[in-house]
Design a protein around this motif. Structure first.
Motif, PDB file in Angstrom:
ATOM      1  N   LEU A  53      78.713  54.983  45.176  1.00 25.20           N
ATOM      2  CA  LEU A  53      79.299  55.576  46.381  1.00 25.20           C
ATOM      3  C   LEU A  53      78.394  56.660  46.961  1.00 25.20           C
ATOM      4  CD1 LEU A  53      83.047  55.895  45.284  1.00 25.20           C
ATOM      5  CD2 LEU A  53      82.015  54.145  46.741  1.00 25.20           C
ATOM      6  N   LEU A  54      77.830  57.491  46.104  1.00 23.50           N
ATOM      7  CA  LEU A  54      76.914  58.534  46.587  1.00 23.50           C
ATOM      8  C   LEU A  54      75.653  57.908  47.172  1.00 23.50           C
ATOM      9  CD1 LEU A  54      77.260  61.154  43.713  1.00 23.50           C
ATOM     10  CD2 LEU A  54      78.085  61.385  46.067  1.00 23.50           C
ATOM     11  N   GLY A  55      75.189  56.811  46.554  1.00 29.19           N
ATOM     12  CA  GLY A  55      74.030  56.111  47.100  1.00 29.19           C
ATOM     13  C   GLY A  55      74.298  55.586  48.498  1.00 29.19           C
ATOM     14  N   VAL A  56      75.493  55.023  48.690  1.00 29.16           N
ATOM     15  CA  VAL A  56      75.875  54.535  50.028  1.00 29.16           C
ATOM     16  C   VAL A  56      75.923  55.687  51.022  1.00 29.16           C
ATOM     17  CG1 VAL A  56      77.740  53.493  51.368  1.00 29.16           C
ATOM     18  CG2 VAL A  56      77.142  52.552  49.128  1.00 29.16           C
ATOM     19  N   LEU A  57      76.483  56.826  50.614  1.00 25.67           N
ATOM     20  CA  LEU A  57      76.569  57.980  51.506  1.00 25.67           C
ATOM     21  C   LEU A  57      75.180  58.492  51.879  1.00 25.67           C
ATOM     22  CD1 LEU A  57      79.535  59.908  49.844  1.00 25.67           C
ATOM     23  CD2 LEU A  57      79.568  58.672  52.018  1.00 25.67           C
ATOM     24  N   ILE A  58      74.268  58.474  50.924  1.00 24.75           N
ATOM     25  CA  ILE A  58      72.895  58.934  51.203  1.00 24.75           C
ATOM     26  C   ILE A  58      72.175  57.960  52.124  1.00 24.75           C
ATOM     27  CG2 ILE A  58      70.630  59.328  50.150  1.00 24.75           C
ATOM     28  CD1 ILE A  58      72.126  60.444  47.706  1.00 24.75           C
ATOM     29  N   LEU A  59      72.304  56.661  51.859  1.00 26.08           N
ATOM     30  CA  LEU A  59      71.595  55.654  52.647  1.00 26.08           C
ATOM     31  C   LEU A  59      72.123  55.556  54.077  1.00 26.08           C
ATOM     32  CD1 LEU A  59      71.231  52.800  49.981  1.00 26.08           C
ATOM     33  CD2 LEU A  59      69.433  54.312  50.857  1.00 26.08           C
ATOM     34  N   THR A  60      73.412  55.811  54.261  1.00 23.56           N
ATOM     35  CA  THR A  60      73.995  55.704  55.608  1.00 23.56           C
ATOM     36  C   THR A  60      73.969  57.024  56.370  1.00 23.56           C
ATOM     37  OG1 THR A  60      76.214  56.110  54.698  1.00 23.56           O
ATOM     38  CG2 THR A  60      75.507  53.806  54.932  1.00 23.56           C
ATOM     39  N   ASP A  61      73.511  58.093  55.721  1.00 20.99           N
ATOM     40  CA  ASP A  61      73.468  59.407  56.366  1.00 20.99           C
ATOM     41  C   ASP A  61      72.482  59.390  57.531  1.00 20.99           C
ATOM     42  OD1 ASP A  61      73.747  62.075  56.919  1.00 20.99           O
ATOM     43  OD2 ASP A  61      72.451  62.743  55.287  1.00 20.99           O
ATOM     44  N   ARG A  62      72.937  59.825  58.681  1.00 22.37           N
ATOM     45  CA  ARG A  62      72.088  59.852  59.873  1.00 22.37           C
ATOM     46  C   ARG A  62      71.449  61.226  60.022  1.00 22.37           C
ATOM     47  NH1 ARG A  62      75.587  57.634  64.842  1.00 22.37           N
ATOM     48  NH2 ARG A  62      73.607  58.150  65.880  1.00 22.37           N
ATOM     49  N   ASP A  63      70.129  61.266  60.134  1.00 23.70           N
ATOM     50  CA  ASP A  63      69.405  62.529  60.251  1.00 23.70           C
ATOM     51  C   ASP A  63      69.804  63.267  61.517  1.00 23.70           C
ATOM     52  OD1 ASP A  63      68.054  62.066  57.934  1.00 23.70           O
ATOM     53  OD2 ASP A  63      66.299  61.158  58.898  1.00 23.70           O
ATOM     54  N   GLY A  64      70.101  64.565  61.365  1.00 27.13           N
ATOM     55  CA  GLY A  64      70.408  65.399  62.518  1.00 27.13           C
ATOM     56  C   GLY A  64      71.803  65.229  63.059  1.00 27.13           C
ATOM     57  N   VAL A  65      72.626  64.411  62.405  1.00 26.95           N
ATOM     58  CA  VAL A  65      74.003  64.192  62.853  1.00 26.95           C
ATOM     59  C   VAL A  65      74.942  64.502  61.687  1.00 26.95           C
ATOM     60  CG1 VAL A  65      75.664  62.561  63.800  1.00 26.95           C
ATOM     61  CG2 VAL A  65      73.241  62.376  64.406  1.00 26.95           C
ATOM     62  N   GLY A  66      75.861  65.421  61.885  1.00 16.90           N
ATOM     63  CA  GLY A  66      76.814  65.761  60.830  1.00 16.90           C
ATOM     64  C   GLY A  66      76.134  66.398  59.632  1.00 16.90           C
ATOM     65  N   GLY A  67      76.660  66.126  58.456  1.00 16.57           N
ATOM     66  CA  GLY A  67      76.112  66.705  57.242  1.00 16.57           C
ATOM     67  C   GLY A  67      74.865  65.985  56.766  1.00 16.57           C
ATOM     68  N   GLU A  68      74.014  66.722  56.092  1.00 18.88           N
ATOM     69  CA  GLU A  68      72.786  66.162  55.527  1.00 18.88           C
ATOM     70  C   GLU A  68      72.945  66.150  54.006  1.00 18.88           C
ATOM     71  OE1 GLU A  68      70.632  64.940  57.540  1.00 18.88           O
ATOM     72  OE2 GLU A  68      71.564  65.749  59.337  1.00 18.88           O
ATOM     73  N   VAL A  69      73.185  64.981  53.437  1.00 21.00           N
ATOM     74  CA  VAL A  69      73.586  64.881  52.037  1.00 21.00           C
ATOM     75  C   VAL A  69      72.488  65.353  51.089  1.00 21.00           C
ATOM     76  CG1 VAL A  69      74.440  63.347  50.234  1.00 21.00           C
ATOM     77  CG2 VAL A  69      75.084  62.944  52.615  1.00 21.00           C
ATOM     78  N   VAL A  70      71.288  64.814  51.224  1.00 24.84           N
ATOM     79  CA  VAL A  70      70.209  65.146  50.290  1.00 24.84           C
ATOM     80  C   VAL A  70      69.876  66.633  50.372  1.00 24.84           C
ATOM     81  CG1 VAL A  70      67.796  64.737  49.698  1.00 24.84           C
ATOM     82  CG2 VAL A  70      69.274  62.809  50.316  1.00 24.84           C
ATOM     83  N   ASP A  71      69.746  67.178  51.585  1.00 17.29           N
ATOM     84  CA  ASP A  71      69.425  68.599  51.740  1.00 17.29           C
ATOM     85  C   ASP A  71      70.544  69.473  51.163  1.00 17.29           C
ATOM     86  OD1 ASP A  71      67.081  67.923  52.968  1.00 17.29           O
ATOM     87  OD2 ASP A  71      67.824  68.219  55.005  1.00 17.29           O
ATOM     88  N   SER A  72      71.782  69.068  51.356  1.00 18.74           N
ATOM     89  CA  SER A  72      72.910  69.851  50.861  1.00 18.74           C
ATOM     90  C   SER A  72      72.968  69.850  49.339  1.00 18.74           C
ATOM     91  CB  SER A  72      74.222  69.301  51.435  1.00 18.74           C
ATOM     92  OG  SER A  72      74.227  69.370  52.846  1.00 18.74           O
TER      93      SER A  72
END
Length: 426
Positions: A259-278
């Motif tokens: 689930l975390l992998g899916v959240l990281i892969l679908t995370d859009r740069d500059g939009v909403g939260g930034e998973v890896v940086d957070s």
């Protein structure tokens, strides 16, 4: 069998358990009318009607009354703030929740079944709302979920630009993580002990979804509580079911990783939260208790202020306690003073605001309970106890629900003891 329990009381109580962690949806008024708050009143009224006398455990009720009186004794000498009455009312409602849980949670299997399916709903919404928070559906969706009528907050900006903490069923990410961890423990007991049955994948998916939801809160207390939650589940399943517990928790961690992998892969740069940086930010500042300084690849959001300065506020509360050690500075003072916040610590909250009197009242309440409340209640109380170091859980129903589970187990043990010793064979 619970004596004098009507169908209305039973259904209302199990409904109460199902929505107990839900704090983001309520009607605003003089008080926040949350679903569990309405239901606890319904259950209490049904108990009084069914029994036609005081229906709850008298010793525990007396201990709760003493604690509330001790909290009331902190009445501020200069003006009484609205926060004083609100927090005193919160303690009274928590006490009521403990009493009705002590009565109705004696049928523990029914409670654990409800918690499991409530946990399933919490895990599902956690993943879906995390997708929205991370900007998968666009910037408008990130803010739109917080603007739904009746919804308080689903995600919360914290510290740096791009860190949006998931709050899911609670408006505060730390308390959201507390609830997912408590529900994780109780759902694990329900699944591993066979209280809930289903496809072999069902338990790990629910538990893994809760693990992922806790991680996405970016709460350090929540992360620590998660480690403790997984540990206590293993500890309490050593006899006979330890291998089953290991397999299910191992599978749950794999589900969480996916689930975390899916959240990281679908995370859009500059939009909403930034998973890896957070995640990197939280891991880097895992033990910082004061203001966080900007560093490499970290842009602190100035609109959020300095954040929670635990080291400073803890020292301030200790100083306030030393200034007024007997009655404290008054319940709720931390919320009402401009330059003071609540301390994010149950023990300093009680010492600073209610003094020695309030602390002794709370300790007397804890001491009034029997020593053995069972592994289920003990595990839940362990999670709440860990959170009490960095969160003011005294006003959170998670504490009072766990104490109620402890009381229910005690009452079951007391009723099972024979009143007259059986005659020995000659």
């Amino acid at each position: 069998m619970i004596p004098n329990q009507s169908r209305v009381a039973r259904v209302a109580y199990l409904s109460l358990v199902a929505v107990l962690p839900l704090h983001t949806v309520y009607f605003r008024g003089v008080i926040a009318l949350k679903a569990w708050l309405v239901l606890v009143v319904v259950v209490a009224a049904a108990d009084l009607w069914d029994c036609r006398k005081f229906p709850w455990h008298r010793r525990s009720a007396s201990a709760l009354g003493i604690f509330l009186a001790c909290a009331f004794a902190s009445w501020p000498s200069i003006g009484v703030s609205e926060a004083f009455w609100r927090l005193l009312a919160a303690l009274a409602v928590g006490a009521l929740l403990m009493m009705v849980t002590g009565r109705h949670a004696r049928d523990l299997d029914s409670v654990l079944k409800v918690v499991f399916w409530s946990a399933a709903a919490m895990a599902a919404t956690g993943f879906a709302l995390a997708m929205m928070t991370n900007g998968v559906f666009g910037e408008e969706a990130v803010n739109a979920i917080n603007d739904i009528p009746g919804v308080d907050r689903i995600n919360k900006p914290a510290y740096m630009v791009g860190l949006l903490a998931l709050t899911n069923w609670h408006q505060d990410p730390g308390y959201s993580a507390l609830w997912t961890n408590v529900w994780l423990v109780l759902a694990a007991f329900a699944w591993i002990r066979g209280v809930v049955r289903g496809p072999v994948w069902l338990g790990p998916v629910v538990l893994g979804g809760l693990v992922a939801a806790t991680i996405m809160t970016y709460s350090r207390t929540g992360w620590l509580g998660l480690v403790i939650a997984l540990s206590v589940v293993l500890f309490h399943h050593r006899k006979g079911r330890r291998d089953l517990a290991v397999r299910n928790l191992g599978a749950a961690l794999m589900v969480a990783a996916v689930l975390l992998g899916v959240l990281i892969l679908t995370d859009r740069d500059g939009v909403g939260g930034e998973v890896v940086d957070s995640l990197r930010f939280r891991l880097t500042h895992l033990v910082d208790l004061g203001p966080i300084e900007p560093g490499d690849h970290v842009e602190i959001d100035p609109s959020l202020g300095e954040g929670d300065n635990r080291a400073e506020v803890w020292a301030e509360y200790w100083g306030r306690f030393l200034d007024s050690p007997i009655r404290g500075i008054g319940l709720g003072t931390g919320w009402s003073e401009t330059d003071l916040q609540e301390p994010h610590n149950l023990w300093l909250q009680l010492l600073g605001e209610t003094g020695i009197i309030g602390m002794l009242g709370f300790l007397a309440l804890l001491a009034s309970q029997r020593r053995r409340g069972g592994p289920v209640a003990g595990s839940a109380l362990t999670i709440v106890g860990v959170a009490s170091v960095t969160q003011t859980v005294i006003f959170e129903p998670a504490l009072w629900f766990a104490l109620g589970l402890w009381l229910a187990h005690t009452l079951n043990n007391e009723t099972q003891k024979p009143l007259i010793a059986a005659p020995q064979a000659s």
